[in-house]
Design an enzyme around this catalytic site. Structure first.
Site, PDB file in Angstrom:
ATOM      1  N   ILE A  39      -6.180   0.920  -7.629  1.00  0.00           N
ATOM      2  CA  ILE A  39      -5.318   2.064  -7.932  1.00  0.00           C
ATOM      3  C   ILE A  39      -5.948   2.994  -8.969  1.00  0.00           C
ATOM      4  CG2 ILE A  39      -4.058   0.847  -9.759  1.00  0.00           C
ATOM      5  CD1 ILE A  39      -2.496   3.231  -7.175  1.00  0.00           C
TER       6      ILE A  39
ATOM      7  N   HIS B 102      -7.734   2.016  -0.683  1.00  0.00           N
ATOM      8  CA  HIS B 102      -7.426   1.338  -1.942  1.00  0.00           C
ATOM      9  C   HIS B 102      -6.116   0.566  -1.845  1.00  0.00           C
ATOM     10  CE1 HIS B 102      -3.947   3.400  -3.827  1.00  0.00           C
ATOM     11  NE2 HIS B 102      -4.283   4.386  -3.003  1.00  0.00           N
ATOM     12  N   CYS B 103      -5.986  -0.432  -2.709  1.00  0.00           N
ATOM     13  CA  CYS B 103      -4.718  -1.140  -2.925  1.00  0.00           C
ATOM     14  C   CYS B 103      -4.528  -1.216  -4.432  1.00  0.00           C
ATOM     15  CB  CYS B 103      -4.727  -2.514  -2.246  1.00  0.00           C
ATOM     16  SG  CYS B 103      -6.125  -3.575  -2.643  1.00  0.00           S
ATOM     17  N   ALA B 104      -4.031  -2.298  -4.955  1.00  0.00           N
ATOM     18  CA  ALA B 104      -3.847  -2.386  -6.404  1.00  0.00           C
ATOM     19  C   ALA B 104      -5.158  -2.708  -7.117  1.00  0.00           C
ATOM     20  CB  ALA B 104      -2.797  -3.442  -6.737  1.00  0.00           C
TER      21      ALA B 104
ATOM     22  N   SER C 196      -6.785  -3.697   0.816  1.00  0.00           N
ATOM     23  CA  SER C 196      -7.757  -2.664   1.191  1.00  0.00           C
ATOM     24  C   SER C 196      -8.923  -3.267   1.962  1.00  0.00           C
ATOM     25  CB  SER C 196      -8.263  -1.934  -0.053  1.00  0.00           C
ATOM     26  OG  SER C 196      -8.784  -2.853  -1.000  1.00  0.00           O
TER      27      SER C 196
END
Length: 354
Positions: free
Chosen positions: A16, A87-89, A95
């Site tokens: 993120i 993207h993810c966290a 991702s």
């Protein structure tokens, strides 16, 4: 680092925090962003083409259903001449899963590009990428289906959804909703991708022992040979007392006793049993021919089948017939070295020629 490039591709994997690094995004020529996370705000994304996937990083989350759309979005970004950030966290699980799906889809004609191989490619750029086990299972399924553009038409995917519904329902102590169960024989024909690559040498036909009513054939039988091989506690030499089947429409009256016979597609609202008996579909017979257990049951070979819909071998007749021009192996015959099987010109029957 906030984001890393997949070697050989204008695709970046990140967390993120990558969204806040405008300079890095500009240097990488990022034009498209895939967010595989439940975002509270998209204030950083207004100047990018954006594709959002609202999922959590948990094993039983359905990320598979989002793969075709995400793959198409990534490809559109690359085709436009830009780069794509997925993207993810943390840039580790969600991702990475979407990027693996893209790499497999891009090279889906190359069956050597498995989820594990694609993951190793991503790890060359971002070593700590590691999809959770549930996502890896979904990637395996995506690979087995040959990375289709449309999941809804895939019987394998529909069957997977039905099994998920069964698991969720059983966890709540109830049978699955009738509308979520895939009755395999309701399709007029199996889609082409489900047809066997070659004609099987044997066809199995199952009939009620009491009235001789046809019940099922080979394509509806579930094999649990794989479970036998993988589970050391299973007695692989034991004879299975049941033949396990996919759900078929004649089973409705057993699985959902209160369902309307006049309108089998109507929504079932009654309380369906978690387990019970299977009755012969011949209304003048109704013999007990097996049992079902949505929560699963243990076969006599000690392997578990979930969900379990089983015909008792003692209550049905099983007929096998050989199709086409079978090999001697299909007939259980071992020829002496150098001896060829009888050709069409030989009028003798099978074993008598040997």
């Amino acid at each position: 680092m906030a984001m890393n490039q997949i070697p050989g591709h204008n695709i970046y994997v990140g967390g993120i925090l990558a969204l806040k690094n405008k300079a890095a995004l500009e240097r990488a020529n990022i034009t498209h962003i895939v967010s595989v996370i439940r975002l509270r705000s998209d204030e950083y994304l207004s100047s990018y083409q954006h594709h959002k996937i609202d999922v959590d990083d948990i094993d039983d989350e359905n990320l598979l259903c989002h793969m075709p759309a995400a793959v198409n979005f990534i490809q559109s970004g690359l085709d436009s001449g830009g780069s794509v950030l997925v993207h993810c966290a943390m840039g580790k699980s969600r991702s990475a899963t979407i990027c693996i799906a893209y790499l497999m889809h891009q090279q889906r004609n190359d069956r050597s590009i498995t989820p594990s191989v694609a993951l190793e490619t991503i790890r060359e750029g971002r070593p700590f990428c590691e999809p959770n086990p549930g996502f890896m299972d979904q990637l395996d399924l995506y690979y087995d289906m040959e990375c289709p553009d449309d999941l809804e038409s895939q019987p394998v995917y529909q069957r997977w959804l039905y099994r998920r519904e069964v698991e969720e329902s059983v966890a709540c102590g109830r049978a699955p909703e009738m509308g979520s169960v895939r009755f395999e024989d309701e399709d007029e024909q199996l889609p082409s991708q489900q047809q066997p690559e070659k004609t099987p040498e044997r066809e199995v036909e199952i009939k009620c022992r009491k009235c001789r009513r046809g019940i099922a054939s080979s394509k509806y039988i579930i094999s649990h040979e794989e479970e036998k091989r993988q589970n050391v506690r299973v007695n692989s030499n034991a004879e299975c007392a049941h033949i396990f089947l996919h759900p078929m429409k004649w089973m409705r009256s057993s699985l959902y006793p209160s369902a309307s016979d006049a309108n089998p597609n109507a929504q079932f609202t009654g309380d369906a049993p978690l387990s019970g008996r299977l009755a012969c579909p011949n209304p003048t017979c109704g013999a007990n021919i097996g049992k079902f257990a949505w929560q699963g049951m243990q076969c006599s070979c000690k392997s578990w089948v979930v969900p379990a819909i089983g015909l008792a071998k003692a209550r049905v007749d099983i007929k096998e017939r050989v199709l086409g021009n079978p090999s001697p192996a299909a007939l259980g015959i071992r020829l002496p070295p150098g001896m060829q099987p009888a050709g069409p010109s030989n009028s003798g029957a099978g074993r008598g020629n040997l």
